[in-house]
Design a protein around this motif. Structure first.
Motif, short mmCIF file in Angstrom:
data_model
loop_
_atom_site.label_atom_id
_atom_site.label_comp_id
_atom_site.label_asym_id
_atom_site.label_seq_id
_atom_site.Cartn_x
_atom_site.Cartn_y
_atom_site.Cartn_z
N GLU A 59 -17.11 3.72 -3.94
CA GLU A 59 -15.98 3.20 -4.69
C GLU A 59 -14.84 2.70 -3.82
OE1 GLU A 59 -14.76 3.71 -8.06
OE2 GLU A 59 -16.10 4.85 -9.08
N GLN A 73 -4.87 14.69 -13.33
CA GLN A 73 -4.45 13.70 -14.16
C GLN A 73 -5.70 12.45 -14.19
OE1 GLN A 73 -1.12 11.52 -12.76
NE2 GLN A 73 -0.40 11.20 -14.45
N LEU A 105 -6.53 5.34 -18.93
CA LEU A 105 -5.91 6.05 -17.73
C LEU A 105 -4.34 6.21 -18.02
CD1 LEU A 105 -7.88 4.77 -14.55
CD2 LEU A 105 -7.88 6.97 -15.54
N LEU A 112 -4.41 8.52 -12.30
CA LEU A 112 -5.69 9.04 -11.98
C LEU A 112 -5.53 9.97 -10.46
CD1 LEU A 112 -8.65 9.57 -12.23
CD2 LEU A 112 -9.29 7.78 -10.99
N PHE A 149 -8.35 1.12 -18.15
CA PHE A 149 -7.12 1.11 -17.48
C PHE A 149 -6.20 1.56 -18.41
CE2 PHE A 149 -9.07 -1.88 -14.20
CZ PHE A 149 -9.26 -0.99 -13.21
N THR A 191 -7.47 13.42 -0.68
CA THR A 191 -5.97 13.09 -1.16
C THR A 191 -5.12 12.99 0.02
OG1 THR A 191 -6.26 14.90 -2.81
CG2 THR A 191 -4.06 14.64 -2.34
N ARG A 192 -5.75 13.23 1.27
CA ARG A 192 -4.76 12.94 2.46
C ARG A 192 -5.28 11.68 3.02
NH1 ARG A 192 -5.02 18.00 1.44
NH2 ARG A 192 -3.22 19.37 2.37
N GLN A 193 -6.15 11.06 2.60
CA GLN A 193 -6.75 9.96 3.10
C GLN A 193 -6.02 8.56 2.67
OE1 GLN A 193 -10.66 9.17 2.28
NE2 GLN A 193 -11.54 10.31 4.23
N GLU A 194 -5.67 7.67 3.63
CA GLU A 194 -5.16 6.36 3.31
C GLU A 194 -6.12 5.30 2.94
OE1 GLU A 194 -2.29 4.97 6.14
OE2 GLU A 194 -0.78 6.79 5.70
N LEU A 195 -5.90 4.65 1.80
CA LEU A 195 -6.85 3.87 1.46
C LEU A 195 -6.48 2.21 1.84
CD1 LEU A 195 -7.99 5.15 -2.02
CD2 LEU A 195 -8.93 5.39 0.21
N ARG A 236 3.24 5.56 -10.27
CA ARG A 236 1.75 4.87 -10.77
C ARG A 236 2.09 4.69 -12.25
NH1 ARG A 236 -0.22 8.01 -6.40
NH2 ARG A 236 -0.65 9.60 -7.67
N LEU A 254 -1.14 4.39 -1.79
CA LEU A 254 -2.36 4.07 -1.13
C LEU A 254 -2.27 4.63 0.49
CD1 LEU A 254 -3.70 0.92 -2.70
CD2 LEU A 254 -4.49 3.24 -3.03
N VAL A 293 -8.20 1.96 -9.33
CA VAL A 293 -8.18 2.95 -10.29
C VAL A 293 -7.00 4.06 -9.61
CG1 VAL A 293 -10.38 2.87 -11.28
CG2 VAL A 293 -10.08 4.34 -9.27
N LEU A 294 -6.92 4.31 -8.39
CA LEU A 294 -5.87 5.27 -7.77
C LEU A 294 -4.67 4.55 -7.80
CD1 LEU A 294 -8.28 6.62 -4.97
CD2 LEU A 294 -7.70 7.69 -7.26
N THR A 295 -4.43 3.29 -8.06
CA THR A 295 -2.83 2.92 -8.41
C THR A 295 -2.44 3.17 -9.69
OG1 THR A 295 -3.77 0.83 -8.29
CG2 THR A 295 -2.64 1.42 -6.19
N ARG A 336 0.76 -1.11 -0.04
CA ARG A 336 0.04 0.02 0.07
C ARG A 336 0.83 1.36 -0.10
NH1 ARG A 336 -2.68 -0.19 4.71
NH2 ARG A 336 -3.91 1.67 3.94
N THR A 380 2.58 1.77 -3.47
CA THR A 380 1.51 2.02 -4.32
C THR A 380 0.89 3.50 -4.20
OG1 THR A 380 -0.26 0.84 -3.53
CG2 THR A 380 0.89 -0.29 -5.49
N VAL A 392 -9.32 1.41 -4.95
CA VAL A 392 -7.84 0.99 -4.84
C VAL A 392 -7.07 0.80 -6.40
CG1 VAL A 392 -6.19 -1.14 -4.15
CG2 VAL A 392 -8.03 -0.05 -2.65
N ARG A 428 0.64 6.00 3.43
CA ARG A 428 2.20 6.81 3.56
C ARG A 428 3.01 6.24 4.69
NH1 ARG A 428 -1.47 10.56 2.00
NH2 ARG A 428 -2.17 11.10 4.17
N ARG A 484 -6.33 11.95 -7.23
CA ARG A 484 -7.83 11.87 -6.43
C ARG A 484 -8.43 12.94 -6.55
NH1 ARG A 484 -6.19 8.69 -0.92
NH2 ARG A 484 -4.56 7.38 -1.67
#
Lengths: 307, 254
Positions: free
Chosen positions: B95, B2, A104, B109, A101, B250-254, A76, A53, B104-106, A48, A51, B102, A55, B111
């Motif tokens: 989502e 993006q 993107l 793209l 995808f 943007t600051r959140q962890e997923l 990414r 997701l 799409v945001l990897t 995570r 990638t 998870v 920090r 946030r």
């Protein structure tokens, strides 16, 4: 050459829990790298962070030379990622999913058509018209590997890609990963030892957020754990087992009928002495085999022993 | 931003290929049909009820175009706004919960692009559904009554639409912050209730989006109301809520 993945002192803290505790790691470009550990070891947390997701609390993580916090977009754009349970838009078909995808990543036109066609073939989903919402778990996982390859990534990260699959699904996904060798670097987290033995050349064992050991898979087996020699005699197995236990090179001996399995710390000495000991007792030697140390033995020794 | 365009196209296709294309437009069309018809039938209905009570005589005026439009905007402010709040509650949380975020945001793209695309696509759906429902209401009203008050009707619907878009942006923020569709829906309904209560207080009605809550009906009846500040604060609010949702996400962890 820049390492595909470099972790230095990577630490992640959730409240009172240190999910990662100073992890150092370097994944060589071009390798199929197994990231091994029991459930809760910190494998998914590491992925995570890699990638973007999550920090890191402290420490650094670099992917293909890019810092994952400061240059997340560059990371990414260059990686492919398959989460442990890939979720797709259920109303899309597999080609639509791959096209979305691909778009993107900025891939379009004929190049996208060719990639989609090739990846559908690779995933065994060519000609499947149904929507992804109707797919089996195995089909979704294969589509997951395919979507992770749509940008021809320099680094493919797979999080437990086979953990919830039946044997056929596992075989299919492992074959897909095996086919990627030498095409891209693969960073592959799992707790299934046989999968690692099958496809990986280098591994790191993680336990409770710490690296327990890392290196080439062959080195693990060579350096860790006592070798075992199995012998089968035609009679007198019980007495022979008692005799072997007193030998200085014998660490332990178990018996099932007339078959004995001896853990030995000096393989050469055992090789020389065993036939002689059998002959001295006038027993018939039916079989004598050196058993290969499995990754499971090593893993249990590294991780299980600490529990 | 993006990946904004690609994700917006995905959102548009998702709306047209799932239940979402039916729910809000269907509610708006139903409200558009029911407004003029219930206005037409209301006098007869009240008369028949009154007639069943011996000795009760009620003088009921004939239904008018104004009654039809008032019924429609009344339904917009109550039924449809609640539907908008509930339908938008899972905008981001859905989502995240399903796991598609998870994946799409990897990819490349951002946030921010995801949040803005969600707000834009939901806003367009609400706007087009409103246009459809309003058109149906207007056609039926012209058929059953007359073609008066068209300008007032358009103004009244536009005022309501701005309020609805304010709630779409608010739901984006709530969906991000609460990370739960049900939680966001509950908080959105509570926010609506608070705004409705605030609309009864002069300063809030004059200088905040609360002034839009009851404004549609007042526009139709020709009341001279000051809408500048409610409109300005609603537009600023839409932008601010969207920016806040993107910043928090943007600051959140997923």
């Amino acid at each position: 050459m820049t390492a595909a993945v470099e972790l230095e002192g990577l630490t992640k803290v959730f409240g009172d829990v240190r999910a990662l505790d100073g992890v150092d790691l370097a994944v060589e470009t071009g390798s199929v790298y197994g990231f091994l550990g029991p459930n809760g070891a910190g494998k998914t947390t590491t992925l995570r962070i890699l990638t973007g997701l999550a920090r890191p609390t402290t420490g650094s993580a670099r992917v293909l030379g890019h810092d994952v916090v400061r240059a997340g977009n560059d990371v990414r754009a260059a990686i492919g990622f398959l989460p442990d349970v890939p979720a797709f838009y259920p109303w899309m078909t597999a080609p639509e999913t791959l096209r979305f995808f691909g778009a993107l990543f900025g891939v379009g036109g004929k190049e996208l058509d060719q990639r989609v066609e090739a990846l559908l073939d690779l995933a065994g989903l060519a000609g499947v018209d149904s929507k992804v919402g109707e797919y089996s778990r195995g089909m979704r996982q294969r589509l997951g590997v395919a979507q992770a390859l749509i940008n021809a990534p320099r680094l493919l990260m797979l999080d437990e890609p086979t953990s919830a699959l039946d044997p056929i699904g596992r075989r299919d996904v492992l074959e897909m990963i095996g086919a990627l060798k030498e095409r891209t670097t693969v960073f592959f987290s799992t707790h299934i030892l046989s999968d690692v033995e099958r496809v990986c050349d280098t591994i790191t064992v993680l336990d409770r957020g710490r690296v327990v050991r890392q290196g080439p898979i062959g080195e693990f087996k060579r350096d860790r754990g006592a070798a075992r020699i199995a012998i089968e005699v035609d009679r007198g197995g019980a007495a022979l087992a008692a005799r072997l236990a007193s030998e200085p090179w014998c660490v332990g001996c178990t018996r099932e009928g007339e078959t004995l399995s001896c853990a030995v710390d000096d393989v050469d000495a055992a090789r020389r002495a065993l036939p002689a000991l059998v002959a001295a007792r006038e027993l018939g030697l039916v079989r004598m085999v050196e058993e290969e140390t499995t990754l499971e033995d090593v893993f249990v020794e590294l991780v299980g022993g600490a529990r | 931003m993006q990946g904004f365009r690609v994700f917006l196209v995905k959102e548009a296709r998702e709306i047209t290929r799932t239940w979402r294309i039916w729910v809000l437009p269907a509610i708006l069309v139903a409200v558009g049909v029911l407004g003029p018809i219930s206005a037409l039938l209301a006098p007869a209905l009240v008369e028949s009820l009154a007639g069943s009570q011996p000795g009760v005589v009620i003088e009921i005026p004939e239904a008018t175009t104004l009654d039809a439009y008032l019924q429609f905007v009344g339904d917009l402010t109550q039924i449809v706004l609640i539907a908008v709040i509930i339908a938008s509650a899972g905008m981001i949380a859905g989502e995240v919960r399903s796991g598609t975020a998870v994946l799409v945001l990897t990819k490349p793209l951002s946030r921010q692009a995801m949040v803005v695309a969600k707000v834009v696509s939901n806003s367009v759906l609400v706007a087009l559904s409103t246009a459809l429902g309003s058109f149906v209401c207007w056609v039926l009203t012209v058929a059953l009554f007359d073609d008066a008050l068209v300008v007032e009707f358009v103004e009244a619907v536009a005022v309501w639409l701005l309020l609805a878009l304010f709630f779409v942006a608010l739901m984006a923020l709530l969906s991000v912050v609460l990370r739960s569709q049900a939680g966001a829906a509950g908080a959105g309904l509570a926010a609506y209730l608070l705004l409705a209560i605030a609309s009864g207080w002069g300063p809030a009605r004059e200088y905040s989006p609360a002034g839009l809550v009851a404004a549609s009906g007042r526009v139709l009846t020709g009341e001279n109301i000051a809408l500048v500040w409610p409109v300005v604060t609603a537009v600023v609010g839409i932008v601010a809520l969207t920016v806040a949702a993107a910043a928090v996400f943007t600051r959140q962890e997923l």
